[in-house]
Design a protein around this motif. Structure first.
Motif, PDB file in Angstrom:
ATOM      1  N   ALA A  40      33.880 -56.861 -28.471  1.00  0.00           N
ATOM      2  CA  ALA A  40      33.504 -55.908 -27.482  1.00  0.00           C
ATOM      3  C   ALA A  40      31.609 -56.212 -27.258  1.00  0.00           C
ATOM      4  CB  ALA A  40      33.222 -54.725 -27.671  1.00  0.00           C
ATOM      5  N   GLU A  41      31.415 -55.673 -26.117  1.00  0.00           N
ATOM      6  CA  GLU A  41      29.772 -56.137 -25.671  1.00  0.00           C
ATOM      7  C   GLU A  41      29.044 -55.013 -26.260  1.00  0.00           C
ATOM      8  OE1 GLU A  41      27.217 -55.073 -21.469  1.00  0.00           O
ATOM      9  OE2 GLU A  41      29.799 -55.245 -21.049  1.00  0.00           O
ATOM     10  N   GLY A  42      28.279 -55.492 -26.772  1.00  0.00           N
ATOM     11  CA  GLY A  42      27.409 -54.526 -27.874  1.00  0.00           C
ATOM     12  C   GLY A  42      27.737 -54.423 -29.384  1.00  0.00           C
ATOM     13  N   THR A  44      28.572 -57.400 -32.830  1.00  0.00           N
ATOM     14  CA  THR A  44      27.690 -59.360 -33.047  1.00  0.00           C
ATOM     15  C   THR A  44      28.473 -59.274 -34.036  1.00  0.00           C
ATOM     16  OG1 THR A  44      26.474 -57.771 -35.186  1.00  0.00           O
ATOM     17  CG2 THR A  44      25.334 -57.750 -32.490  1.00  0.00           C
ATOM     18  N   ALA A 103      36.976 -56.998 -27.561  1.00  0.00           N
ATOM     19  CA  ALA A 103      36.802 -55.793 -26.563  1.00  0.00           C
ATOM     20  C   ALA A 103      38.266 -55.996 -25.678  1.00  0.00           C
ATOM     21  CB  ALA A 103      36.721 -57.498 -25.360  1.00  0.00           C
TER      22      ALA A 103
END
Length: 189
Positions: A40-42, A44, A103
């Motif tokens: 997902a975005e954000g 790591t 995501a």
């Protein structure tokens, strides 16, 4: 290591091992507890690795009587013998415990799962968890072959049985989690 290895020479196979294992060969011999996903975005990789380690540290090993060769649809796999509720529970904890890193699915990813062929519950699971065969729909397996015609699958199973019998673990213990990534060619590392 992410590199090809020579196929074993097993007498009695209905065709060359390479022809029987095209799809599973690219991702290696493994049992999936948490289906693949994009970060997902954000989020790591380092964060996912730490969360995986934390989750694994809090999970108890699962021990089953052994593994057996079985046909699942058209492919051959090793599946757990005995009740698999504990393994299903372990997989559910991995799916739900790491889902914050996943995501959302793209339209192409949803289409690849062929939602028109899924049950209502499997479609719900796809929407909720990114994969239709999780939680109560989960079936642990170690894939051995491609999707094969019934006669080829039966002949392959007959050839594999004497080879596998002495090497299948008794008991079968799941006591570690591994995190794999997929490269651009579809190989797992």
């Amino acid at each position: 290591r992410g590199c090809a290895v020579a196929h074993p020479d097993l007498p009695g196979l209905p065709m060359a091992a390479q022809a029987l294992t095209h799809a599973p060969r690219k991702y290696g011999f493994h049992g999936t507890l948490r289906p693949p996903f994009r970060l997902a975005e954000g989020r790591t990789l380092a964060g996912l690795q730490a969360a995986c380690a934390d989750l694994a540290a809090g999970l108890a090993p699962v021990t089953l009587p052994g593994l057996a060769l079985q046909r699942i649809g058209g492919f051959l796999a090793l599946t757990p013998e005995g009740g698999s509720a504990a393994l299903q529970d372990l997989a559910a904890k991995v799916v739900t415990g790491l889902d914050g890193f996943r995501a959302g699915l793209t339209e192409a990813e949803i289409a690849r799962r062929r939602p028109e062929r899924l049950t209502v519950r499997q479609r719900e699971l796809l929407d909720l968890w990114g994969y239709p065969y999780v939680l109560e729909e989960f079936q642990f397996h170690l894939t051995l072959s491609d999707d094969l015609p019934p006669d080829v699958a039966d002949a392959t199973a007959q050839a594999l049985t004497p080879y596998l019998a002495p090497v299948l673990p008794r008991p079968f213990c799941v006591d570690a989690l591994c995190l794999f990534g997929e490269d651009a060619e579809g190989r797992f590392h």
